[in-house]
Motif scaffolding. Structure first.
Motif, PDB file in Angstrom:
ATOM      1  N   LEU A   1       0.817  -1.217   0.000  1.00  0.00           N
ATOM      2  CA  LEU A   1       0.000   0.000   0.000  1.00  0.00           C
ATOM      3  C   LEU A   1       0.850   1.266   0.000  1.00  0.00           C
ATOM      4  CD1 LEU A   1      -2.778  -0.866   2.633  1.00  0.00           C
ATOM      5  CD2 LEU A   1      -2.982  -0.884   0.135  1.00  0.00           C
ATOM      6  N   PHE A   2       2.006   1.230   0.652  1.00  0.00           N
ATOM      7  CA  PHE A   2       2.756   2.454   0.914  1.00  0.00           C
ATOM      8  C   PHE A   2       4.137   2.541   0.261  1.00  0.00           C
ATOM      9  CE2 PHE A   2      -0.042   1.839   4.625  1.00  0.00           C
ATOM     10  CZ  PHE A   2      -0.698   3.056   4.650  1.00  0.00           C
ATOM     11  N   ILE A   3       4.682   1.450  -0.223  1.00  0.00           N
ATOM     12  CA  ILE A   3       6.075   1.464  -0.685  1.00  0.00           C
ATOM     13  C   ILE A   3       6.222   0.940  -2.113  1.00  0.00           C
ATOM     14  CG2 ILE A   3       8.387   0.536  -0.266  1.00  0.00           C
ATOM     15  CD1 ILE A   3       7.715   0.538   2.741  1.00  0.00           C
ATOM     16  N   GLN A   4       5.621  -0.187  -2.408  1.00  0.00           N
ATOM     17  CA  GLN A   4       5.731  -0.802  -3.745  1.00  0.00           C
ATOM     18  C   GLN A   4       4.719  -0.124  -4.672  1.00  0.00           C
ATOM     19  OE1 GLN A   4       4.920  -4.771  -2.526  1.00  0.00           O
ATOM     20  NE2 GLN A   4       6.904  -5.042  -1.537  1.00  0.00           N
ATOM     21  N   ARG A   5       5.124   0.995  -5.263  1.00  0.00           N
ATOM     22  CA  ARG A   5       4.150   1.818  -5.982  1.00  0.00           C
ATOM     23  C   ARG A   5       4.815   2.618  -7.092  1.00  0.00           C
ATOM     24  NH1 ARG A   5       3.022   6.211  -1.101  1.00  0.00           N
ATOM     25  NH2 ARG A   5       5.133   7.043  -0.969  1.00  0.00           N
ATOM     26  N   ASP A   6       3.991   3.010  -8.048  1.00  0.00           N
ATOM     27  CA  ASP A   6       4.440   3.838  -9.163  1.00  0.00           C
ATOM     28  C   ASP A   6       3.221   4.603  -9.668  1.00  0.00           C
ATOM     29  OD1 ASP A   6       5.223   4.968 -11.560  1.00  0.00           O
ATOM     30  OD2 ASP A   6       6.221   3.167 -12.313  1.00  0.00           O
ATOM     31  N   PRO A   7       3.213   5.921  -9.595  1.00  0.00           N
ATOM     32  CA  PRO A   7       2.029   6.690 -10.007  1.00  0.00           C
ATOM     33  C   PRO A   7       1.745   6.610 -11.499  1.00  0.00           C
ATOM     34  CG  PRO A   7       3.881   8.156  -9.586  1.00  0.00           C
ATOM     35  CD  PRO A   7       4.303   6.794  -9.115  1.00  0.00           C
ATOM     36  N   LEU A   8       2.685   6.071 -12.281  1.00  0.00           N
ATOM     37  CA  LEU A   8       2.503   6.004 -13.733  1.00  0.00           C
ATOM     38  C   LEU A   8       2.312   4.576 -14.236  1.00  0.00           C
ATOM     39  CD1 LEU A   8       5.170   8.613 -14.928  1.00  0.00           C
ATOM     40  CD2 LEU A   8       2.770   8.986 -14.300  1.00  0.00           C
ATOM     41  N   ASP A   9       2.186   3.601 -13.342  1.00  0.00           N
ATOM     42  CA  ASP A   9       2.041   2.231 -13.811  1.00  0.00           C
ATOM     43  C   ASP A   9       0.592   1.904 -14.171  1.00  0.00           C
ATOM     44  OD1 ASP A   9       0.705   1.744 -11.430  1.00  0.00           O
ATOM     45  OD2 ASP A   9       2.280   0.478 -10.560  1.00  0.00           O
ATOM     46  N   GLU A  10       0.369   0.685 -14.625  1.00  0.00           N
ATOM     47  CA  GLU A  10      -0.950   0.279 -15.115  1.00  0.00           C
ATOM     48  C   GLU A  10      -2.000   0.293 -14.011  1.00  0.00           C
ATOM     49  OE1 GLU A  10      -3.714  -0.810 -18.025  1.00  0.00           O
ATOM     50  OE2 GLU A  10      -1.663  -0.071 -18.170  1.00  0.00           O
ATOM     51  N   ASP A  11      -1.640  -0.153 -12.799  1.00  0.00           N
ATOM     52  CA  ASP A  11      -2.593  -0.140 -11.687  1.00  0.00           C
ATOM     53  C   ASP A  11      -3.061   1.277 -11.377  1.00  0.00           C
ATOM     54  OD1 ASP A  11      -2.593  -2.877 -11.318  1.00  0.00           O
ATOM     55  OD2 ASP A  11      -1.014  -2.839  -9.791  1.00  0.00           O
ATOM     56  N   SER A  12      -2.122   2.203 -11.339  1.00  0.00           N
ATOM     57  CA  SER A  12      -2.468   3.595 -11.054  1.00  0.00           C
ATOM     58  C   SER A  12      -3.334   4.172 -12.172  1.00  0.00           C
ATOM     59  CB  SER A  12      -1.208   4.436 -10.879  1.00  0.00           C
ATOM     60  OG  SER A  12      -0.432   3.962  -9.792  1.00  0.00           O
TER      61      SER A  12
ATOM     62  N   THR B   1      -6.578   2.210  -3.020  1.00  0.00           N
ATOM     63  CA  THR B   1      -6.081   2.741  -1.751  1.00  0.00           C
ATOM     64  C   THR B   1      -4.618   3.153  -1.878  1.00  0.00           C
ATOM     65  OG1 THR B   1      -7.631   1.341  -0.512  1.00  0.00           O
ATOM     66  CG2 THR B   1      -5.746   2.229   0.700  1.00  0.00           C
ATOM     67  N   ARG B   2      -3.839   2.366  -2.597  1.00  0.00           N
ATOM     68  CA  ARG B   2      -2.444   2.742  -2.841  1.00  0.00           C
ATOM     69  C   ARG B   2      -2.362   4.073  -3.588  1.00  0.00           C
ATOM     70  NH1 ARG B   2      -0.248  -1.962  -4.736  1.00  0.00           N
ATOM     71  NH2 ARG B   2      -0.915  -1.553  -6.865  1.00  0.00           N
ATOM     72  N   ALA B   3      -3.223   4.261  -4.570  1.00  0.00           N
ATOM     73  CA  ALA B   3      -3.254   5.524  -5.313  1.00  0.00           C
ATOM     74  C   ALA B   3      -3.626   6.682  -4.397  1.00  0.00           C
ATOM     75  CB  ALA B   3      -4.245   5.426  -6.468  1.00  0.00           C
ATOM     76  N   PHE B   4      -4.583   6.457  -3.497  1.00  0.00           N
ATOM     77  CA  PHE B   4      -4.974   7.486  -2.535  1.00  0.00           C
ATOM     78  C   PHE B   4      -3.772   7.944  -1.717  1.00  0.00           C
ATOM     79  CE2 PHE B   4      -5.830   8.107   1.999  1.00  0.00           C
ATOM     80  CZ  PHE B   4      -6.631   9.239   1.981  1.00  0.00           C
TER      81      PHE B   4
ATOM     82  N   ALA C   1      -5.981  17.176 -13.988  1.00  0.00           N
ATOM     83  CA  ALA C   1      -4.717  17.371 -14.717  1.00  0.00           C
ATOM     84  C   ALA C   1      -3.633  17.892 -13.785  1.00  0.00           C
ATOM     85  CB  ALA C   1      -4.940  18.334 -15.877  1.00  0.00           C
ATOM     86  N   GLN C   2      -4.001  18.799 -12.875  1.00  0.00           N
ATOM     87  CA  GLN C   2      -3.034  19.336 -11.929  1.00  0.00           C
ATOM     88  C   GLN C   2      -2.511  18.245 -10.993  1.00  0.00           C
ATOM     89  OE1 GLN C   2      -5.335  22.459 -10.093  1.00  0.00           O
ATOM     90  NE2 GLN C   2      -4.939  23.936 -11.748  1.00  0.00           N
ATOM     91  N   THR C   3      -3.427  17.399 -10.525  1.00  0.00           N
ATOM     92  CA  THR C   3      -3.034  16.322  -9.622  1.00  0.00           C
ATOM     93  C   THR C   3      -2.122  15.326 -10.316  1.00  0.00           C
ATOM     94  OG1 THR C   3      -5.095  16.541  -8.362  1.00  0.00           O
ATOM     95  CG2 THR C   3      -3.898  14.460  -8.145  1.00  0.00           C
ATOM     96  N   GLN C   4      -2.438  14.967 -11.563  1.00  0.00           N
ATOM     97  CA  GLN C   4      -1.611  14.025 -12.308  1.00  0.00           C
ATOM     98  C   GLN C   4      -0.227  14.610 -12.588  1.00  0.00           C
ATOM     99  OE1 GLN C   4      -2.360  10.745 -13.007  1.00  0.00           O
ATOM    100  NE2 GLN C   4      -3.982  11.263 -11.567  1.00  0.00           N
ATOM    101  N   LYS C   5      -0.170  15.906 -12.841  1.00  0.00           N
ATOM    102  CA  LYS C   5       1.112  16.572 -13.065  1.00  0.00           C
ATOM    103  C   LYS C   5       1.973  16.511 -11.806  1.00  0.00           C
ATOM    104  CE  LYS C   5       3.020  21.024 -14.666  1.00  0.00           C
ATOM    105  NZ  LYS C   5       3.776  21.438 -13.471  1.00  0.00           N
ATOM    106  N   THR C   6       1.348  16.757 -10.660  1.00  0.00           N
ATOM    107  CA  THR C   6       2.070  16.699  -9.386  1.00  0.00           C
ATOM    108  C   THR C   6       2.584  15.293  -9.110  1.00  0.00           C
ATOM    109  OG1 THR C   6       0.736  18.505  -8.467  1.00  0.00           O
ATOM    110  CG2 THR C   6       1.883  17.090  -6.897  1.00  0.00           C
ATOM    111  N   LEU C   7       1.767  14.286  -9.383  1.00  0.00           N
ATOM    112  CA  LEU C   7       2.195  12.899  -9.183  1.00  0.00           C
ATOM    113  C   LEU C   7       3.401  12.561 -10.058  1.00  0.00           C
ATOM    114  CD1 LEU C   7      -1.247  11.051  -9.023  1.00  0.00           C
ATOM    115  CD2 LEU C   7       0.488  11.049  -7.221  1.00  0.00           C
TER     116      LEU C   7
END
Length: 295
Positions: free
Chosen positions: A77-88, A129-132, A259-265
């Motif tokens: 939930l908190f570490i194994q993550r990527d804001p640009l991957d398929e799950d996100s 939840t990970r995206a949140f 769009a702003q949120t995605q840019k920040t991510l």
């Protein structure tokens, strides 16, 4: 105000600022030498922990340790993550997780969560939840008021739009994820949760509540307000100017905020994925590299 009074106020402010600097430096030194914590922490995030505990250093240390202990207990939930991957991408394609601009009159930050696509099969609770938490982690290292970076929010207000929510969505909840989410909000969040507003509640709200309430602590449940008639009751708590146009507000469209949120991510992708900011090394591993403190 007299000249003398003004001078006293300036002196008091300077003293407070000096104390803040000393306390934050003490916390940073403690953090960097604590084997229960990662290597690095962003200064703004450290300050949020400190403010959340009203400047109590001991309580701040406890909150920080609990935060990272829970993160490392639930790395999926908190570490194994990527804001640009398929799950996100799947999450952000069907739902919005949006920090809203500005602060309420009582200096609270507001975030909005809503479905864009109501098909229940598109909901993947753990990935969502990970995206949140990726969105919130970005927000915590971003100034609440770009015009005044020294002003921090005094609390967190969450708005959940239940439009389109069905019992099929509820059936897709993962209990272990829900428990971890609630526990983190209650005991580890670096900001104080002030209110949760549920808007566009369906007629079968009681059935939904009966399913999820056993997994929500009494402390958190008391913060929830259900808005069952119209948006007007929400405006009593959140200024309309802070809400998206689709909610009768003046903060811009959902598309613009998205769009702003995605840019920040995207801009914070390296930070979100950097183990130095999140992973607690095992003691023997850290000791093996302890020379780095003396280089």
């Amino acid at each position: 105000m007299s000249a003398a009074g003004g001078k006293e106020q300036v002196t008091a402010t300077a003293a407070t600022t000096d104390q803040l600097g000393r306390d934050l430096q003490e916390l940073l030194d403690w953090f960097q030498h604590n084997e229960k914590l990662p290597k690095d922490i962003e200064p703004l995030l450290l300050r949020r922990f400190y403010q959340c505990m009203y400047g109590d250093l001991e309580e701040t240390r406890k909150l920080i340790e609990v935060n990272y202990a829970l993160r490392n207990r639930h790395p999926h939930l908190f570490i194994q993550r990527d804001p640009l991957d398929e799950d996100s991408r799947r999450t952000f394609d069907y739902a919005d997780i949006l920090p809203l601009p500005g602060l309420t009159p009582d200096k609270c930050k507001v975030s909005l969560y809503c479905f864009r696509d109501f098909e229940a099969s598109k909901m993947h609770h753990t990935e969502d939840t990970r995206a949140f938490f990726m969105v919130t982690d970005c927000r915590f290292v971003t100034p609440d008021d770009p015009a005044n970076a020294d002003v921090l929010s005094e609390g967190e207000v969450q708005i959940f739009d239940m439009k389109g929510t069905t019992m099929r969505h509820i059936s897709r909840l993962t209990i272990s994820t829900l428990r971890a989410y609630i526990k983190f909000l209650q005991v580890a969040f670096p900001v104080r949760l002030r209110a949760i507003h549920m808007v566009n509640c369906p007629t079968y709200l009681d059935r939904i509540v009966s399913v999820v309430k056993p997994f929500i602590s009494d402390e958190v449940f008391k913060l929830i307000r259900f808005h069952t008639v119209s948006m007007d009751s929400l405006y009593e708590f959140v200024p309309r100017k802070m809400l998206p146009e689709e909610y009768g507000g003046g903060a811009g469209s959902l598309a613009t905020l998205r769009a702003q949120t995605q840019k920040t991510l995207a801009e914070h992708r390296d930070y979100l994925m950097d183990p130095d900011h999140w992973v607690v090394e095992k003691t023997e591993k850290r000791n093996a590299h302890s020379w780095r403190f003396f280089k």
